[in-house]
Enzyme design. Structure first.
Site, short mmCIF file in Angstrom:
data_model
loop_
_atom_site.label_atom_id
_atom_site.label_comp_id
_atom_site.label_asym_id
_atom_site.label_seq_id
_atom_site.Cartn_x
_atom_site.Cartn_y
_atom_site.Cartn_z
N GLU A 7 -3.50 7.56 -4.05
CA GLU A 7 -3.51 6.27 -3.35
C GLU A 7 -3.31 5.15 -4.36
O GLU A 7 -4.05 5.06 -5.34
CB GLU A 7 -4.82 6.07 -2.59
CG GLU A 7 -4.86 4.79 -1.77
CD GLU A 7 -6.17 4.63 -1.02
OE1 GLU A 7 -6.13 4.59 0.22
OE2 GLU A 7 -7.22 4.55 -1.68
N TYR A 40 0.86 -1.19 0.00
CA TYR A 40 0.00 0.00 0.00
C TYR A 40 0.90 1.24 0.00
O TYR A 40 1.87 1.32 0.75
CB TYR A 40 -0.90 0.02 1.24
CG TYR A 40 -1.70 1.29 1.38
CD1 TYR A 40 -2.93 1.43 0.74
CD2 TYR A 40 -1.22 2.37 2.13
CE1 TYR A 40 -3.68 2.60 0.85
CE2 TYR A 40 -1.96 3.54 2.24
CZ TYR A 40 -3.17 3.66 1.60
OH TYR A 40 -3.90 4.82 1.70
#
Length: 389
Positions: A197, A109
């Site tokens: 993101e 991530y």
């Protein structure tokens, strides 16, 4: 302003971010054509909506044949995808992104955000990326690491090394992390973003890094500098009331309460919502009409509030500085009569032409509950709702 995944990837590609080949499709036939052009034996069909959690909701489908691509496209196009971020109503799927598959060794991530506490941009990374990242943040927050970037020095090579070390990367993948993070930082600053993101950012068998997904949010206040970015807005993905508020020059955010709020000033609006909660009620919206709103703008704001079927009462809290209380009162009366007000309304006016504004409201035929201060106003609106129920 949010954009779709395929649009985000198109932007990131111009900054050299490693991506897989893919293309958007609006029909089943286009989806099959794209998959055929990509060749290979593995494809991913992704629903394009402005919401996360698509994978768990069945909006991301791994396909091993063209027939599976067809089936996935037929199922998704025209469907309503419900994810934790869409709410129970979900969002209509009007287009798909068809992408080639890849061999995944690890899912990571990576995000870049405006860190308002540290007053800088900060990278957030985790070696536990993928569909369960929300659960990781709740149950194992220590697995999500933050790296702030000093705005005076900007991104430096050692930042890339720190990120790679935090994720346990070595060799080629560690080198690629420095390159990727530097270019993400540059794109963020160049285009006035408020969020990037990438989840997941994957390590492949070739020890390379690839962004499998991409979410970008832009700062609305910077869009005037980027007309090419503003053209990417998909109004079908936005709340209709919030969209109309934007056209009217109003700051409006839909909430899940039942007390409609109209306030001038963002700070005062936040305080108003807090005090409503303190008295046992819940705000239905954040609505800031600004410091110099006209009568027409006030009327437009009032109509936006009443357009929400969940609104059971209205609290108007105005501190007249540049804005005159008598102008506010005229706008309130005009809109209330036009919309045939049927719910309780508490009005607190204070400041410039306060006396004239209160006289205008008192002389109207509307059933308006006056209040002299914010605490009294919140108490009265909460009581009015309870009595109505």
């Amino acid at each position: 302003m949010n954009i779709h995944e395929y649009q985000a990837k198109s932007i990131l590609a111009t900054y050299g971010i490693p991506l897989l080949r893919g293309k958007v499709a609006n029909t089943v036939e286009e989806a099959l054509k794209v998959a055929s052009e990509l060749e290979g034996t593995l494809w991913v069909v992704k629903a394009q909506v402005h919401a996360g959690g698509r994978g768990k909701a069945g909006g991301v489908v791994l396909c091993r044949s063209l027939d599976e691509v067809r089936q996935a496209a037929q199922r998704l196009l025209g469907s309503r995808l419900v994810t934790p971020q869409t709410g129970p109503k979900g969002q209509d799927v009007k287009r798909l992104y068809i992408e080639e598959g890849c061999d995944i060794v690890q899912e990571l991530y990576l995000s870049l955000v405006v860190d308002r506490v540290r007053q800088c941009l900060s990278f957030m990374v985790s070696d536990a990326g993928g569909m369960d990242i929300e659960e990781v943040s709740e149950k194992n927050p220590e697995k999500i690491l933050t790296l702030p970037i000093d705005p005076a020095s900007g991104f430096q090579p050692y930042h890339g090394r720190k990120l790679a070390y935090s994720l346990g990367l070595g060799g080629k993948a560690a080198e690629r992390m420095g390159y990727l993070a530097r270019n993400l930082y540059k794109s963020f600053e160049d285009l006035d973003m408020s969020l990037i993101e990438i989840n997941p950012l994957v390590v492949t068998k070739a020890d390379d890094l690839v962004a499998l997904d991409a979410k970008i949010t832009f700062d609305d206040n910077g869009l005037f500098r980027h007309p090419e970015i503003e053209q990417l807005r998909d109004e079908d993905e936005e709340d209709a009331v919030e969209l109309e508020a934007n056209r009217q020059g109003l700051s409006y955010v839909k909430l899940d309460g039942n007390i409609g709020c109209m306030v001038n000033g963002a700070g005062l609006a936040m305080a108003t919502m807090d005090i409503i909660k303190l008295h046992g009620a819940s705000p239905a919206n954040f609505l800031d009409v600004g410091g110099g709103a006209s009568r027409d703008k006030v009327a437009a704001a009032f109509k936006l509030i009443l357009a929400d079927p969940s609104v059971e009462a209205i609290l108007i809290n105005i501190f007249g500085g540049i804005m005159r209380c008598d102008i506010i009162a005229e706008g309130i009366i005009s809109a209330a009569k036009e919309m045939q007000l049927m719910v309780p309304m508490v009005v607190r006016l204070q400041g410039t032409n306060e006396k004239e504004g209160k006289q205008i409201l008192a002389a109207s035929s509307l059933s308006i509950i006056p209040a002299d201060d914010l605490g009294e106003a919140a108490m009265k609106i909460a009581q009015a709702v309870r009595e109505a129920v």
